[in-house]
Design a protein around this motif. Sequence first.
Motif, PDB file in Angstrom:
ATOM      1  N   LEU A  30      16.573 -23.677 -16.877  1.00 43.57           N
ATOM      2  CA  LEU A  30      15.872 -24.685 -16.090  1.00 43.57           C
ATOM      3  C   LEU A  30      16.811 -25.410 -15.142  1.00 43.57           C
ATOM      4  O   LEU A  30      16.418 -25.818 -14.062  1.00 43.57           O
ATOM      5  CB  LEU A  30      15.188 -25.692 -17.022  1.00 43.57           C
ATOM      6  N   CYS A  33      16.647 -23.630 -12.307  1.00 46.35           N
ATOM      7  CA  CYS A  33      15.311 -23.632 -11.694  1.00 46.35           C
ATOM      8  C   CYS A  33      15.023 -24.907 -10.917  1.00 46.35           C
ATOM      9  O   CYS A  33      14.049 -24.979 -10.206  1.00 46.35           O
ATOM     10  CB  CYS A  33      14.232 -23.510 -12.774  1.00 46.35           C
ATOM     11  N   GLY A  34      15.783 -25.955 -11.122  1.00 41.84           N
ATOM     12  CA  GLY A  34      15.527 -27.173 -10.383  1.00 41.84           C
ATOM     13  C   GLY A  34      15.035 -28.320 -11.226  1.00 41.84           C
ATOM     14  O   GLY A  34      14.807 -29.401 -10.715  1.00 41.84           O
ATOM     15  N   VAL A  35      14.839 -28.124 -12.523  1.00 41.49           N
ATOM     16  CA  VAL A  35      14.481 -29.245 -13.382  1.00 41.49           C
ATOM     17  C   VAL A  35      15.718 -30.122 -13.517  1.00 41.49           C
ATOM     18  O   VAL A  35      16.806 -29.610 -13.747  1.00 41.49           O
ATOM     19  CB  VAL A  35      14.040 -28.748 -14.773  1.00 41.49           C
TER      20      VAL A  35
ATOM     21  N   TYR B  48       7.657 -15.416 -11.205  1.00 41.90           N
ATOM     22  CA  TYR B  48       8.583 -16.545 -11.358  1.00 41.90           C
ATOM     23  C   TYR B  48       7.852 -17.842 -11.740  1.00 41.90           C
ATOM     24  O   TYR B  48       8.277 -18.534 -12.681  1.00 41.90           O
ATOM     25  CB  TYR B  48       9.408 -16.737 -10.083  1.00 41.90           C
ATOM     26  N   TYR B  51       6.995 -17.632 -15.366  1.00 39.02           N
ATOM     27  CA  TYR B  51       8.199 -17.782 -16.186  1.00 39.02           C
ATOM     28  C   TYR B  51       8.617 -19.256 -16.232  1.00 39.02           C
ATOM     29  O   TYR B  51       8.927 -19.818 -17.280  1.00 39.02           O
ATOM     30  CB  TYR B  51       9.296 -16.901 -15.590  1.00 39.02           C
ATOM     31  N   TYR B  52       8.557 -19.899 -15.072  1.00 42.55           N
ATOM     32  CA  TYR B  52       8.945 -21.308 -14.961  1.00 42.55           C
ATOM     33  C   TYR B  52       7.996 -22.185 -15.785  1.00 42.55           C
ATOM     34  O   TYR B  52       8.426 -23.066 -16.544  1.00 42.55           O
ATOM     35  CB  TYR B  52       8.888 -21.704 -13.491  1.00 42.55           C
ATOM     36  N   GLN B  55       8.587 -21.875 -19.477  1.00 44.16           N
ATOM     37  CA  GLN B  55       9.716 -22.714 -19.916  1.00 44.16           C
ATOM     38  C   GLN B  55       9.306 -24.182 -20.009  1.00 44.16           C
ATOM     39  O   GLN B  55       9.657 -24.878 -20.958  1.00 44.16           O
ATOM     40  CB  GLN B  55      10.862 -22.573 -18.933  1.00 44.16           C
ATOM     41  N   LEU B  56       8.547 -24.611 -19.004  1.00 40.87           N
ATOM     42  CA  LEU B  56       8.099 -26.017 -19.001  1.00 40.87           C
ATOM     43  C   LEU B  56       7.296 -26.346 -20.252  1.00 40.87           C
ATOM     44  O   LEU B  56       7.336 -27.467 -20.751  1.00 40.87           O
ATOM     45  CB  LEU B  56       7.218 -26.291 -17.781  1.00 40.87           C
ATOM     46  N   LEU B  59       9.004 -28.162 -22.962  1.00 40.85           N
ATOM     47  CA  LEU B  59       9.745 -29.384 -22.627  1.00 40.85           C
ATOM     48  C   LEU B  59       8.846 -30.604 -22.652  1.00 40.85           C
ATOM     49  O   LEU B  59       7.646 -30.499 -22.416  1.00 40.85           O
ATOM     50  CB  LEU B  59      10.339 -29.269 -21.222  1.00 40.85           C
ATOM     51  N   TRP B  61       8.583 -33.305 -20.336  1.00 40.31           N
ATOM     52  CA  TRP B  61       9.065 -33.679 -19.004  1.00 40.31           C
ATOM     53  C   TRP B  61       7.922 -34.269 -18.188  1.00 40.31           C
ATOM     54  O   TRP B  61       6.886 -33.646 -18.027  1.00 40.31           O
ATOM     55  CB  TRP B  61       9.654 -32.463 -18.275  1.00 40.31           C
ATOM     56  N   GLY B  64      10.393 -36.974 -14.361  1.00 39.73           N
ATOM     57  CA  GLY B  64      11.465 -37.942 -14.160  1.00 39.73           C
ATOM     58  C   GLY B  64      12.822 -37.260 -14.072  1.00 39.73           C
ATOM     59  O   GLY B  64      12.927 -36.031 -14.005  1.00 39.73           O
ATOM     60  N   TYR B  67      14.668 -34.694 -18.995  1.00 40.75           N
ATOM     61  CA  TYR B  67      13.670 -33.991 -19.779  1.00 40.75           C
ATOM     62  C   TYR B  67      14.226 -33.799 -21.184  1.00 40.75           C
ATOM     63  O   TYR B  67      15.417 -34.027 -21.432  1.00 40.75           O
ATOM     64  CB  TYR B  67      13.334 -32.630 -19.157  1.00 40.75           C
TER      65      TYR B  67
END
Lengths: 459, 308
Positions: A30, A33-35, B48, B51-52, B55-56, B59, B61, B64, B67
């Motif tokens: 991440l 990825c930009g988080v 992508y 996939y992103y 992953q989120l 979390l 998050w 902010g 995370y």
Amino acid sequence: MVRPRLVNANNPTRRDLLLGLGGLAAAGALGACGVPTESEAPAALGTSAAPSAGQARGEITLWMRDDDLLKVFRTVVPAFNAKYPGVKVNLKGVDIATKLPPALVSGTGLPDGSFWEDDQIGQHADHLYDLTALMGRYRDDTVQFKLDVLTHDGRLVGIPWDTDPGLLYYNDEILTGAGVDPASLTDYDALLEAARAIKAGNPKARPIPLEQDNTLGMMWYTMFLNQQQGHGLVDPSGRLTLDGAASRRALTWIKTIVDEGLGARQKFASTAQITMLDDGIISLVPWAIWFIFIPQSGLKKTTGKWRVTGLPAWTPGGARSGLMGGSSFVIPAKAKNPELAWLFYEFAVYDPQGYRTVFSKNSVYPTGLNTVVPSVKSALDPAKPLVDRLPQLGGVDNWAISTKAALDIPAGYTAPSWYGQAAKYLGANIQRLMDGRMSVDEVIAKSTADIQKNLIDRN
Amino acid sequence: MSLLANRVAARRAPATRPARAARGPRTGWRGLLLVTPFFVFFAAFAAYPLYYAFQLSFLDWHGGATYRWAGLDNYRYLLTNPDFWAALGNTALIWLLIVPLQTIGAIAAAGALSRARLRFTRLLRTAVIIPYVTPLAAMAQAFILIFDRDYGVVNHLLGLAGLPHVEWLTSTEWSKVTIALLVLWKTSGFALIVMLAAIQGIPQEVYEAAALDGAGPLTTFWRITVPLMRHAIAFFVVISTLGISQMFLEPYVLTDGGPYNSSTTSGLYLFQHIGASDLGTGAANTFLLVAMVLALSLAAVRLFRESK
């Protein structure tokens, strides 16, 4: 209660280790990825950041709500450029609620500054410049509750723009026809008595509107809290106030309206509600100042019969004003030209030439911008009205009434970051109360439990 | 090389030549070049983001600066949350109100239209597709006026007929029905066109053979037309299921999920997380929905395949 699980570092199990390894892998990915990572610190804009008029050069893009306000702020640009000729200002109309949060989160496509509703700001305060230092010289000239609303974790992250006090709008003809002296509406019991008197003369009347939208209904209730106790849904220590005396008093008052058939269930400014206002079914409206646009332009039969005064008080000698809405300007921490954005907002909000251009009568608002009032105390002078009196309100001094209400809003209000989400729980339960499907105790108990479980414990 | 070997090679040649050509460097290079844009776009705009988002979903998050790794907590929160299941239940009820009625109605109407010698067929097709291309937000505003409890024309007509007024948009019992009516009104034209195209694709010889065997109109319809339309029916049911499982705009503009979240659909519930920048929970919600919809769609496809 579901709490986010943390790895126990002292006594890790195999599962914890696997989760931790997975977490590290995800965190690494991440990062690419930009988080954001935890090392990123919120930015602050210091007093040295603001350039002088001669030094200020560059181009800024500022987002505004895509409505009449955008047109009004465009009229500010020539006056601003007379003072800062080197700054090119691009004011862009944008659906801010939809576009700004993802832009802030991703850090791409950001404006140099943006208009934003106060209750939305807290959730993204980390992504905004801390303006505490720059705002220092203006603090004393700003209504206190706006400074309270815009301060998150000790950082002042917005430039206060408008103040939205609650006022009482009423149909004078119906009220006096029912034998009620408008001057007697000094407390909420008197308002109930007036509603009863009106209904006694016209059984079809449902004098007080009971909002049918979750969010607006909750805002109405929050105004009652602010009016009584300064703070809103949470006290200064962050504890919920739903089970307090102010909350019970407000909810019981709403329940009385329901039980006695004194309330009209419609959505604010819907065609049906406007018809009810024009048909004399609704005649007593304790609501935000921005209700003014309805008698001003939405009514036909009852135009000129409406009047405005301060809100009733909840207790003898209590505040006759409360907060219902408000918006400000913010500067994203990743803005390209934050100093220039500050200069524009400083001019538009605090320079008399700036705020007079916005609020005084112009091509967009022929009688002046009267749906809100400034947050700058020096602009809230009853003797120097920025807007005209309205024939639709019988020529009453709406400027003096509005400015007094703005200055009387009790200080200490804070909007928790989860405020908007609470509409799903508290807002829905208030709707149940208004439909006679929940008691006051049930609203308090269920809303407290839902907010605690879904919003506070999870945030 | 011996004569025999030459003959063997000559015999093999026709068989090996096309295979070599197929694997030849020039053709392969061109083919790869032609499919590359698809893979680039697929990777950038589908793989992508998926996939992103995956992953989120692990979390905590809120958009902010920080995370926190939450493991399966977002999934656990949703699966144990009554609101999540209530939204799914609302979606299922709306599906029940729409899909069976719309599918059966569209098949019946298409059957009747394909047999009838209609005039103005172009006008008719245009008329049925107009609601489908009309902006939903505009239609929803009209519905709000038409179904208003106090001033709506529907309740006015009910009143004239001596029937009680209905709280179409503001009662837990009727709000889902009103949403279903809006969807039916908007998408029934599309359903009809899908079914009509399927019926018109059935060879005429099949009907002639059935007629020779003495099959009547009803027998022909149920034994010939409907079975031969099963692919179109499966397609429509799957498309409708996908659409309804993601339904967001209809309840958003018509009832805002109310009253008391009684018309909050799964799509709107998901939006509420994303709208509140609860990105981890929103992502987890997305994957739960994807899994459920995938299972439902596969079940529907399998059902229609087995009925063959």
